[in-house]
Design a protein around this motif. Structure first.
Motif, PDB file in Angstrom:
ATOM      1  N   ASP A 149       0.801  -1.234   0.000  1.00  0.00           N
ATOM      2  CA  ASP A 149       0.000   0.000   0.000  1.00  0.00           C
ATOM      3  C   ASP A 149       0.829   1.278   0.000  1.00  0.00           C
ATOM      4  O   ASP A 149       0.272   2.370   0.141  1.00  0.00           O
ATOM      5  CB  ASP A 149      -0.964   0.006   1.192  1.00  0.00           C
ATOM      6  CG  ASP A 149      -0.276   0.248   2.518  1.00  0.00           C
ATOM      7  OD1 ASP A 149       0.967   0.287   2.552  1.00  0.00           O
ATOM      8  OD2 ASP A 149      -0.984   0.396   3.520  1.00  0.00           O
TER       9      ASP A 149
ATOM     10  N   THR B  90      -4.360  -6.479   2.775  1.00  0.00           N
ATOM     11  CA  THR B  90      -3.493  -5.355   2.457  1.00  0.00           C
ATOM     12  C   THR B  90      -2.128  -5.609   3.072  1.00  0.00           C
ATOM     13  O   THR B  90      -2.031  -6.168   4.158  1.00  0.00           O
ATOM     14  CB  THR B  90      -4.058  -4.014   2.980  1.00  0.00           C
ATOM     15  OG1 THR B  90      -3.205  -2.948   2.535  1.00  0.00           O
ATOM     16  CG2 THR B  90      -4.149  -3.956   4.496  1.00  0.00           C
TER      17      THR B  90
ATOM     18  N   SER C  37       0.275  -3.469   4.485  1.00  0.00           N
ATOM     19  CA  SER C  37       0.374  -2.088   4.945  1.00  0.00           C
ATOM     20  C   SER C  37       1.807  -1.826   5.390  1.00  0.00           C
ATOM     21  O   SER C  37       2.212  -2.177   6.502  1.00  0.00           O
ATOM     22  CB  SER C  37      -0.620  -1.857   6.083  1.00  0.00           C
ATOM     23  OG  SER C  37      -0.939  -0.494   6.183  1.00  0.00           O
ATOM     24  N   GLU C  38       2.546  -1.209   4.514  1.00  0.00           N
ATOM     25  CA  GLU C  38       3.990  -1.049   4.741  1.00  0.00           C
ATOM     26  C   GLU C  38       4.255  -0.155   5.949  1.00  0.00           C
ATOM     27  O   GLU C  38       3.671   0.914   6.085  1.00  0.00           O
ATOM     28  CB  GLU C  38       4.652  -0.462   3.497  1.00  0.00           C
ATOM     29  CG  GLU C  38       4.540  -1.402   2.300  1.00  0.00           C
ATOM     30  CD  GLU C  38       5.050  -0.773   1.027  1.00  0.00           C
ATOM     31  OE1 GLU C  38       5.300  -1.524   0.065  1.00  0.00           O
ATOM     32  OE2 GLU C  38       5.194   0.462   0.978  1.00  0.00           O
ATOM     33  N   SER C  39       5.164  -0.599   6.796  1.00  0.00           N
ATOM     34  CA  SER C  39       5.478   0.148   8.016  1.00  0.00           C
ATOM     35  C   SER C  39       6.775   0.942   7.897  1.00  0.00           C
ATOM     36  O   SER C  39       7.304   1.419   8.891  1.00  0.00           O
ATOM     37  CB  SER C  39       5.528  -0.809   9.217  1.00  0.00           C
ATOM     38  OG  SER C  39       6.142  -2.035   8.886  1.00  0.00           O
TER      39      SER C  39
ATOM     40  N   LEU D   8       0.503   5.192   8.836  1.00  0.00           N
ATOM     41  CA  LEU D   8       0.128   3.776   8.943  1.00  0.00           C
ATOM     42  C   LEU D   8      -1.334   3.660   9.375  1.00  0.00           C
ATOM     43  O   LEU D   8      -2.099   2.845   8.839  1.00  0.00           O
ATOM     44  CB  LEU D   8       1.044   3.075   9.946  1.00  0.00           C
ATOM     45  CG  LEU D   8       0.780   1.579  10.163  1.00  0.00           C
ATOM     46  CD1 LEU D   8       0.904   0.794   8.866  1.00  0.00           C
ATOM     47  CD2 LEU D   8       1.737   1.007  11.212  1.00  0.00           C
TER      48      LEU D   8
ATOM     49  N   LYS E 149      -3.662   4.402   6.506  1.00  0.00           N
ATOM     50  CA  LYS E 149      -3.665   3.327   5.521  1.00  0.00           C
ATOM     51  C   LYS E 149      -4.493   2.136   6.021  1.00  0.00           C
ATOM     52  O   LYS E 149      -5.242   1.520   5.254  1.00  0.00           O
ATOM     53  CB  LYS E 149      -2.232   2.897   5.200  1.00  0.00           C
ATOM     54  CG  LYS E 149      -1.405   4.004   4.542  1.00  0.00           C
ATOM     55  CD  LYS E 149      -0.095   3.494   3.934  1.00  0.00           C
ATOM     56  CE  LYS E 149       0.824   2.867   4.946  1.00  0.00           C
ATOM     57  NZ  LYS E 149       2.027   2.315   4.327  1.00  0.00           N
ATOM     58  N   LEU E 150      -4.367   1.840   7.306  1.00  0.00           N
ATOM     59  CA  LEU E 150      -5.162   0.737   7.860  1.00  0.00           C
ATOM     60  C   LEU E 150      -6.649   1.085   7.868  1.00  0.00           C
ATOM     61  O   LEU E 150      -7.496   0.227   7.593  1.00  0.00           O
ATOM     62  CB  LEU E 150      -4.674   0.396   9.274  1.00  0.00           C
ATOM     63  CG  LEU E 150      -3.284  -0.265   9.334  1.00  0.00           C
ATOM     64  CD1 LEU E 150      -2.765  -0.305  10.766  1.00  0.00           C
ATOM     65  CD2 LEU E 150      -3.327  -1.687   8.745  1.00  0.00           C
TER      66      LEU E 150
ATOM     67  N   ALA F  41      -8.002   0.590   4.474  1.00  0.00           N
ATOM     68  CA  ALA F  41      -8.206  -0.835   4.173  1.00  0.00           C
ATOM     69  C   ALA F  41      -9.485  -1.344   4.837  1.00  0.00           C
ATOM     70  O   ALA F  41     -10.247  -2.127   4.247  1.00  0.00           O
ATOM     71  CB  ALA F  41      -6.998  -1.641   4.648  1.00  0.00           C
TER      72      ALA F  41
ATOM     73  N   ALA G 118      -4.779  -7.567   7.411  1.00  0.00           N
ATOM     74  CA  ALA G 118      -3.599  -6.753   7.102  1.00  0.00           C
ATOM     75  C   ALA G 118      -2.335  -7.476   7.518  1.00  0.00           C
ATOM     76  O   ALA G 118      -2.262  -8.061   8.600  1.00  0.00           O
ATOM     77  CB  ALA G 118      -3.669  -5.405   7.813  1.00  0.00           C
TER      78      ALA G 118
ATOM     79  N   THR H 207       2.142  -6.720   7.147  1.00  0.00           N
ATOM     80  CA  THR H 207       3.025  -5.565   6.986  1.00  0.00           C
ATOM     81  C   THR H 207       4.407  -6.002   6.543  1.00  0.00           C
ATOM     82  O   THR H 207       4.861  -7.103   6.852  1.00  0.00           O
ATOM     83  CB  THR H 207       3.136  -4.751   8.307  1.00  0.00           C
ATOM     84  OG1 THR H 207       3.809  -3.518   8.035  1.00  0.00           O
ATOM     85  CG2 THR H 207       3.904  -5.506   9.388  1.00  0.00           C
TER      86      THR H 207
END
Lengths: 317, 317, 317
Positions: free
Chosen positions: C214, C242, C244-246, C263, C266-267, C270, C278, C280
């Motif tokens: 994401d 998703t 969800s890149e941290s 973050l 983005k969550l 989603a 999710a 990450t």
């Protein structure tokens, strides 16, 4: 193959400063000792206007910035206390042998003057065992070898028995240009051999130790290059060490501690090539329990585990 | 020359976030206090769609993202508790005076609207002592000075006695372009003087404090530039401070804490130029014992040692 | 929307290594457990000559470097102990479907051979629940979908009931080219939809889970893209997760922990799009109390606070 030496990165070109005072440096020397370090190499005693000691020469002729601490005195005192050999790096003017306007005569004359000041101030320390000629080259360089020869002979006259070390690069795929961009071009091992055959013949009898930086060459090619280095050193009566870099050249962040597996492979390659000793650039940022980069502590522990050294990073914090 | 002020880097453009909650921020204010900080400057109260407080204006007109915390309220409360002056940074739309399509009227009108909301919400706090105009310029900029003048006059009407501060850059060799590449071109000090003579004449009577960023100029040229700044400020009845940056602009990693020796030289240059005060960008990442960058703790200690401040980083951990 | 899965970044392409041994990994799994991680996904079991386990296939056919530890065995053992599902990433040869000289047949044949070795060695572990197909694509890619289909069918034959996951990118403004430069070009959502409609039709029945990364899409566009992903997955009977890149893609340092606010947004996006889960990229560097990047601990705490999870980073140190 054990790492028995490390650079001290003062004055740093490209590694952010840790802002250590004498207390932090002493702790780090204690960690080095436990790790097996026997030789510390100040990478340069001065760089342009920056100085590691209050040099009258640099203040007078280069408008040098008076430093907040005398690092040469500090490092010598710690080397004496912890039983290490200290090598002093020569002055780095910012003019390099591979530049068109580099002139051997005046460069060497000025480096000699700074070295003389260092010897006058610190030469009597029993830990002062060597000089590191700080001009880094990679390929063939008559201007550099002439500089090494001329400066090295002078240093050996002034300090009989002193050792002279250089740590050149190899023109591998991970060599960098001035803007920190990887060149991505590897020269053939044969060309490396031809260039360094000439270089070594010029510095034999003056330079005692050549410790090539091992990070510019892809790991799969490293054994080939290291064997060439060993052969050339042997042919010229020079000790062949490796400068096994402990920072990672493969990541977007320039530079953080290397992956242990890579350092391990590089040291094994050096051992297999018959090299006699390993140093690293450098302990304090990339291997120390006190490094600003926490992953250095992991590297310290993995190395100690592999080599049956009882020290662990957590014991130093 | 003591550092008595710091930016608070919210909303950050280019420095990674530390992800602090109110507890971590309070600890950091405590460390700031011990260090000697008397003024905190929120660099911008909003940036494009990002907000430091739940702004109805930005939510309504910019589809602002509702923030997880009200940082303006938090910073004011901590400023009151720790006896600091709080300066609020104006909204940063992402349109800048040096861009072709920048229009003074609508930009100022919108910034004014956001400022008014801030004043309505937080203006009664006794710690709220100033405004920081967040549009950063370097050279001559009629669009910027007109914006400063127009917005500043409004703020002084709304909050009688409030101080107005700007922190421009200087066009030195370490100035950056939009892609974080160093320009490597230094303008002549005379040109800097000519450009800022015009700028200052336009903002006199409105802007109270000009704190130039000191990191774009090579350290050897800094005294010359700082003296020009002081002369121009004096001629226009403006307080001349320095924004002595505590991050290093000379390393491949953009950006980590600066070498202590450099910060020390920059502060000495400011003192020699007769400047009245120093702030820094910024304490929390580059000088704090709590920084994500461990070398900030060393910088904290070296600064405190030099200035006979009894605080040490380890006491805060 | 909770994060219930994380990649394990071995072998890393671009994130510096933390140099953890089994002790450090176990601590990190304990932190993951407290955080709510139920699924761990080894991003690739091998990369060019680098290996996560002593693979006879890779040693024989790729001159693989014998690794200092068997990470697949370690991760499976820790997954069993902490009640997590383990997904194994397929081999990454360095040849990618979007390259001109990529050939589906031999690539899949070789990946299959390595997968078979993994299954023979580790397939009986009760934690071994899935495969992650490690070839990352962004837009339309017949070569990739054919590879996924072919390799996935084989894996499902060998391990009945196993789940197959992919984690493609989206062609947003923050997509990168090979030199880590941001492309700055966002494709229209309609084009994304058209391309992935074709891709999904080709992999339906084989790939069970698609977890788009994401981080390439500007946050304001993310809801639009996520809803498209959900619609396409639903139409093809695929679970839509998703990734969800941290880590933060907006900073000059590539890459440090992301700002919590991002973050969180983005969550929420989603969740609003109806995604079911999710994961990450990734916990250990960007969310862990043990990360080399101290700001990861702040991210851990902010996430736990928001989600009423009692764990706090300081309890793990």
């Amino acid at each position: 193959m054990r790492i028995t030496g490390t650079f001290l990165d003062e004055i740093s070109h490209d590694i952010p400063h840790q802002n250590w005072g004498p207390g932090e440096w002493e702790k780090d020397f204690r960690a080095m000792k436990a790790f097996g370090i026997k030789t510390v190499i100040l990478i340069r005693c001065g760089h342009k206007r920056w100085m590691t000691f209050p040099s009258k020469v640099l203040m007078g002729k280069k408008q040098g910035f008076t430093p907040p601490a005398d690092l040469v005195a500090l490092f010598l005192q710690l080397s004496e206390k912890y039983g290490m050999d200290f090598y002093c790096g020569s002055y780095d003017s910012g003019h390099y042998p591979w530049q068109d306007d580099y002139q051997v005569e005046p460069e060497v004359a000025f480096m000699r003057e700074v070295c003389d000041e260092v010897i006058d101030r610190y030469g009597s320390s029993p830990a002062f065992k060597g000089w590191y000629l700080s001009q880094e080259i990679a390929g063939k360089s008559p201007a550099a070898t002439e500089s090494y020869r001329s400066l090295g002979l002078h240093l050996k006259q002034r300090m009989p028995g002193v050792k002279i070390m250089i740590s050149p690069g190899m023109l591998g795929a991970k060599a960098y240009n001035a803007k920190m961009e990887k060149l991505g071009v590897t020269i053939a091992p044969e060309l490396h051999e031809a260039m360094w055959k000439e270089n070594m013949e010029k510095i034999r009898g003056v330079v005692d130790i050549v410790a090539f930086q091992d990070g510019h060459v892809e790991i799969e090619l490293l054994p080939t290059f290291l064997k060439i280095n060993k052969k050339l050193c042997d042919a010229n009566g020079i000790e062949c060490w490796t400068n096994s870099e402990s920072f990672d050249r493969d990541m977007p962040i320039d530079f953080l501690p290397i992956k242990w597996e890579k350092l391990r492979l590089k040291l094994k390659a050096a051992e297999a090539a018959g090299l006699s000793n390993a140093i690293t650039f450098e302990f304090s940022h990339f291997l120390s329990p006190y490094s600003m980069y926490r992953s250095a502590a992991g590297l310290f522990d993995r190395y100690c585990e592999e080599n049956n050294i009882p020290a662990r990073a957590k014991d130093f914090l």
